[in-house]
Motif scaffolding. Sequence first.
Motif, PDB file in Angstrom:
ATOM      1  N   THR A 108       0.828  -1.208   0.000  1.00 28.98           N
ATOM      2  CA  THR A 108       0.000   0.000   0.000  1.00 28.98           C
ATOM      3  C   THR A 108       0.863   1.259   0.000  1.00 28.98           C
ATOM      4  O   THR A 108       0.659   2.178  -0.803  1.00 28.98           O
ATOM      5  CB  THR A 108      -0.931  -0.002   1.215  1.00 28.98           C
ATOM      6  OG1 THR A 108      -1.767  -1.164   1.169  1.00 28.98           O
ATOM      7  CG2 THR A 108      -1.797   1.246   1.250  1.00 28.98           C
ATOM      8  N   GLY A 109       1.846   1.322   0.899  1.00 33.68           N
ATOM      9  CA  GLY A 109       2.703   2.500   0.954  1.00 33.68           C
ATOM     10  C   GLY A 109       3.537   2.672  -0.292  1.00 33.68           C
ATOM     11  O   GLY A 109       3.675   3.781  -0.812  1.00 33.68           O
ATOM     12  N   GLY A 110       4.085   1.572  -0.793  1.00 36.01           N
ATOM     13  CA  GLY A 110       4.895   1.645  -1.998  1.00 36.01           C
ATOM     14  C   GLY A 110       4.095   2.065  -3.209  1.00 36.01           C
ATOM     15  O   GLY A 110       4.593   2.797  -4.083  1.00 36.01           O
ATOM     16  N   ASN A 111       2.842   1.617  -3.289  1.00 37.05           N
ATOM     17  CA  ASN A 111       1.978   1.998  -4.402  1.00 37.05           C
ATOM     18  C   ASN A 111       1.776   3.507  -4.428  1.00 37.05           C
ATOM     19  O   ASN A 111       1.815   4.139  -5.493  1.00 37.05           O
ATOM     20  CB  ASN A 111       0.641   1.264  -4.271  1.00 37.05           C
ATOM     21  CG  ASN A 111      -0.170   1.291  -5.546  1.00 37.05           C
ATOM     22  OD1 ASN A 111      -0.339   2.328  -6.156  1.00 37.05           O
ATOM     23  ND2 ASN A 111      -0.700   0.145  -5.933  1.00 37.05           N
ATOM     24  N   LEU A 112       1.586   4.101  -3.268  1.00 31.21           N
ATOM     25  CA  LEU A 112       1.411   5.553  -3.204  1.00 31.21           C
ATOM     26  C   LEU A 112       2.646   6.300  -3.695  1.00 31.21           C
ATOM     27  O   LEU A 112       2.539   7.421  -4.209  1.00 31.21           O
ATOM     28  CB  LEU A 112       1.108   5.980  -1.767  1.00 31.21           C
ATOM     29  CG  LEU A 112      -0.244   5.564  -1.188  1.00 31.21           C
ATOM     30  CD1 LEU A 112      -0.283   5.834   0.308  1.00 31.21           C
ATOM     31  CD2 LEU A 112      -1.389   6.281  -1.891  1.00 31.21           C
ATOM     32  N   LEU A 113       3.821   5.676  -3.542  1.00 30.74           N
ATOM     33  CA  LEU A 113       5.080   6.362  -3.826  1.00 30.74           C
ATOM     34  C   LEU A 113       5.708   5.940  -5.154  1.00 30.74           C
ATOM     35  O   LEU A 113       6.886   6.206  -5.394  1.00 30.74           O
ATOM     36  CB  LEU A 113       6.073   6.104  -2.687  1.00 30.74           C
ATOM     37  CG  LEU A 113       5.651   6.645  -1.324  1.00 30.74           C
ATOM     38  CD1 LEU A 113       6.660   6.250  -0.260  1.00 30.74           C
ATOM     39  CD2 LEU A 113       5.472   8.158  -1.363  1.00 30.74           C
ATOM     40  N   GLN A 114       4.941   5.299  -6.029  1.00 34.99           N
ATOM     41  CA  GLN A 114       5.475   4.925  -7.333  1.00 34.99           C
ATOM     42  C   GLN A 114       6.036   6.135  -8.066  1.00 34.99           C
ATOM     43  O   GLN A 114       5.494   7.230  -8.000  1.00 34.99           O
ATOM     44  CB  GLN A 114       4.365   4.324  -8.204  1.00 34.99           C
ATOM     45  CG  GLN A 114       3.946   2.923  -7.840  1.00 34.99           C
ATOM     46  CD  GLN A 114       2.941   2.414  -8.852  1.00 34.99           C
ATOM     47  OE1 GLN A 114       3.307   1.978  -9.935  1.00 34.99           O
ATOM     48  NE2 GLN A 114       1.670   2.484  -8.494  1.00 34.99           N
ATOM     49  N   ARG A 115       7.113   5.901  -8.805  1.00 35.20           N
ATOM     50  CA  ARG A 115       7.667   6.945  -9.665  1.00 35.20           C
ATOM     51  C   ARG A 115       7.005   6.878 -11.038  1.00 35.20           C
ATOM     52  O   ARG A 115       6.466   5.853 -11.440  1.00 35.20           O
ATOM     53  CB  ARG A 115       9.184   6.773  -9.825  1.00 35.20           C
ATOM     54  CG  ARG A 115       9.994   6.635  -8.551  1.00 35.20           C
ATOM     55  CD  ARG A 115       9.957   7.865  -7.642  1.00 35.20           C
ATOM     56  NE  ARG A 115      10.344   9.120  -8.254  1.00 35.20           N
ATOM     57  CZ  ARG A 115      11.602   9.554  -8.395  1.00 35.20           C
ATOM     58  NH1 ARG A 115      12.615   8.807  -7.997  1.00 35.20           N
ATOM     59  NH2 ARG A 115      11.851  10.750  -8.932  1.00 35.20           N
ATOM     60  N   THR A 116       7.085   7.965 -11.764  1.00 36.92           N
ATOM     61  CA  THR A 116       6.461   8.036 -13.076  1.00 36.92           C
ATOM     62  C   THR A 116       7.021   6.992 -14.044  1.00 36.92           C
ATOM     63  O   THR A 116       8.174   6.565 -13.913  1.00 36.92           O
ATOM     64  CB  THR A 116       6.647   9.433 -13.694  1.00 36.92           C
ATOM     65  OG1 THR A 116       5.963   9.497 -14.929  1.00 36.92           O
ATOM     66  CG2 THR A 116       8.129   9.729 -13.915  1.00 36.92           C
ATOM     67  N   ARG A 117       6.208   6.600 -15.015  1.00 35.76           N
ATOM     68  CA  ARG A 117       6.677   5.704 -16.071  1.00 35.76           C
ATOM     69  C   ARG A 117       7.019   6.471 -17.340  1.00 35.76           C
ATOM     70  O   ARG A 117       7.088   5.892 -18.420  1.00 35.76           O
ATOM     71  CB  ARG A 117       5.603   4.655 -16.366  1.00 35.76           C
ATOM     72  CG  ARG A 117       5.810   3.319 -15.677  1.00 35.76           C
ATOM     73  CD  ARG A 117       5.983   3.416 -14.209  1.00 35.76           C
ATOM     74  NE  ARG A 117       6.163   2.118 -13.568  1.00 35.76           N
ATOM     75  CZ  ARG A 117       6.022   1.920 -12.270  1.00 35.76           C
ATOM     76  NH1 ARG A 117       5.730   2.936 -11.477  1.00 35.76           N
ATOM     77  NH2 ARG A 117       6.197   0.730 -11.753  1.00 35.76           N
ATOM     78  N   CYS A 118       7.287   7.746 -17.252  1.00 37.63           N
ATOM     79  CA  CYS A 118       7.735   8.522 -18.407  1.00 37.63           C
ATOM     80  C   CYS A 118       8.963   7.857 -19.020  1.00 37.63           C
ATOM     81  O   CYS A 118       9.919   7.514 -18.327  1.00 37.63           O
ATOM     82  CB  CYS A 118       8.071   9.951 -17.985  1.00 37.63           C
ATOM     83  SG  CYS A 118       8.791  10.955 -19.302  1.00 37.63           S
ATOM     84  N   TYR A 119       8.931   7.682 -20.339  1.00 38.36           N
ATOM     85  CA  TYR A 119      10.025   7.013 -21.034  1.00 38.36           C
ATOM     86  C   TYR A 119      11.374   7.691 -20.766  1.00 38.36           C
ATOM     87  O   TYR A 119      12.406   7.031 -20.610  1.00 38.36           O
ATOM     88  CB  TYR A 119       9.790   7.012 -22.549  1.00 38.36           C
ATOM     89  CG  TYR A 119       8.364   6.778 -22.978  1.00 38.36           C
ATOM     90  CD1 TYR A 119       7.765   5.525 -22.853  1.00 38.36           C
ATOM     91  CD2 TYR A 119       7.604   7.821 -23.508  1.00 38.36           C
ATOM     92  CE1 TYR A 119       6.443   5.320 -23.261  1.00 38.36           C
ATOM     93  CE2 TYR A 119       6.292   7.617 -23.916  1.00 38.36           C
ATOM     94  CZ  TYR A 119       5.720   6.371 -23.786  1.00 38.36           C
ATOM     95  OH  TYR A 119       4.423   6.175 -24.184  1.00 38.36           O
ATOM     96  N   TYR A 120      11.367   9.007 -20.714  1.00 36.08           N
ATOM     97  CA  TYR A 120      12.609   9.757 -20.603  1.00 36.08           C
ATOM     98  C   TYR A 120      13.152   9.738 -19.178  1.00 36.08           C
ATOM     99  O   TYR A 120      14.361   9.870 -18.967  1.00 36.08           O
ATOM    100  CB  TYR A 120      12.400  11.184 -21.106  1.00 36.08           C
ATOM    101  CG  TYR A 120      11.930  11.199 -22.541  1.00 36.08           C
ATOM    102  CD1 TYR A 120      12.816  10.986 -23.581  1.00 36.08           C
ATOM    103  CD2 TYR A 120      10.583  11.387 -22.854  1.00 36.08           C
ATOM    104  CE1 TYR A 120      12.394  10.974 -24.904  1.00 36.08           C
ATOM    105  CE2 TYR A 120      10.141  11.380 -24.167  1.00 36.08           C
ATOM    106  CZ  TYR A 120      11.051  11.159 -25.180  1.00 36.08           C
ATOM    107  OH  TYR A 120      10.619  11.131 -26.495  1.00 36.08           O
ATOM    108  N   PHE A 121      12.277   9.552 -18.201  1.00 33.61           N
ATOM    109  CA  PHE A 121      12.717   9.374 -16.817  1.00 33.61           C
ATOM    110  C   PHE A 121      13.516   8.081 -16.693  1.00 33.61           C
ATOM    111  O   PHE A 121      14.505   8.001 -15.959  1.00 33.61           O
ATOM    112  CB  PHE A 121      11.495   9.357 -15.898  1.00 33.61           C
ATOM    113  CG  PHE A 121      11.796   9.034 -14.461  1.00 33.61           C
ATOM    114  CD1 PHE A 121      12.452   9.945 -13.651  1.00 33.61           C
ATOM    115  CD2 PHE A 121      11.414   7.823 -13.912  1.00 33.61           C
ATOM    116  CE1 PHE A 121      12.727   9.652 -12.324  1.00 33.61           C
ATOM    117  CE2 PHE A 121      11.673   7.517 -12.587  1.00 33.61           C
ATOM    118  CZ  PHE A 121      12.339   8.442 -11.787  1.00 33.61           C
ATOM    119  N   TYR A 122      13.093   7.053 -17.411  1.00 32.22           N
ATOM    120  CA  TYR A 122      13.762   5.752 -17.348  1.00 32.22           C
ATOM    121  C   TYR A 122      15.021   5.693 -18.214  1.00 32.22           C
ATOM    122  O   TYR A 122      15.831   4.778 -18.056  1.00 32.22           O
ATOM    123  CB  TYR A 122      12.796   4.649 -17.788  1.00 32.22           C
ATOM    124  CG  TYR A 122      11.962   4.091 -16.652  1.00 32.22           C
ATOM    125  CD1 TYR A 122      12.235   2.847 -16.120  1.00 32.22           C
ATOM    126  CD2 TYR A 122      10.910   4.813 -16.119  1.00 32.22           C
ATOM    127  CE1 TYR A 122      11.491   2.325 -15.077  1.00 32.22           C
ATOM    128  CE2 TYR A 122      10.153   4.313 -15.073  1.00 32.22           C
ATOM    129  CZ  TYR A 122      10.446   3.065 -14.552  1.00 32.22           C
ATOM    130  OH  TYR A 122       9.709   2.570 -13.510  1.00 32.22           O
TER     131      TYR A 122
END
Length: 329
Positions: A108-122
């Motif tokens: 639950t906590g980790g789900n709230l703190l997911q990072r974006t899946r923007c292609y350029y972030f990765y």
Amino acid sequence: MKTFTYDRPDTPEAAARDQAQPGARFIAGGTNLLDLMKLQVETPDRLVDISRLDLAQVEQRADGGLTIGALVPNSDLAADPRVTAGYAVLARALLAGATGQLRNKATTGGNLLQRTRCYYFYDTASACNKREPGTGCSAIGGFNRILAVLGTSEHCIATHPSDMAVAMRALDATIVTLKGDGDKRRIPIADFYLLPGDTPHIENVLESGELITHVELPPPVTGARMLYRKVRDRASYAFALVSVAGVVTMADGKIASAALAFGGLAHLPWRNAEVEAGLVGQVPSDALFESAATTLLEGAKGFGSNDFKIPLTRRVLIASLRELTGMSA
């Protein structure tokens, strides 16, 4: 992957103290963090393993609401009878995310703190103000099909990827945190996430050494109709292009209350009080829903590849409101 030290503290307070050290990150299920570490997007010096802390219970409160431990797996939360009975929108949102195997590990906590899946972030070869402040945003002018059309800035157009957080936003959840000295905070989810502005790397109001311990849900809304509608590129294991979490009540043929949160549109789970206020007290109609969509999308801006999200959001909202109010029954 960069080398790191590993701690497994025995208490939440000790975990918070450990994470306050420079370069430290919490890890629980690891479904997002480990991927980012492998790609060198995240390079922590220390991992603080909280997976064995006693924070994996769902408890009924005296007021009828629920307290959800930060380490409750997504699959367990989606299957909890109290969630399916009183908070169906949350169960549906959880089941719309990832795969069964990932839901068994994700917390639950980790789900709230997911990072974006923007292609350029990765992609560490690309400019990304979220990953490396001040380098620019390759997504603006690049391929941005999955990215934001609301709440953007010239520095970032990333979206928040969580399905669960969108449902939590519609349910007016409260996030409970703990620091190493025992201080606790109760943060309404409406105040938890931050828009990108000129600091897109700062995604929420958590401070260093602050651990999410629980999420609180208010008592279920009596007689509410609930919906989670997710539009994506494929039927499973895909992030939302547009999603809607809706909680609506009806009385005497009119909309008595409405809570609508949106995913896939912004840096955070998006909610617009003006849209909801314009629905309350009104008889459902397509004209009313068109007006709600116009209000929601005021100021929306596409960046090329994601222009389609604006008319798509209009259609998704209207269809969702028709279902929530019984017009499509």
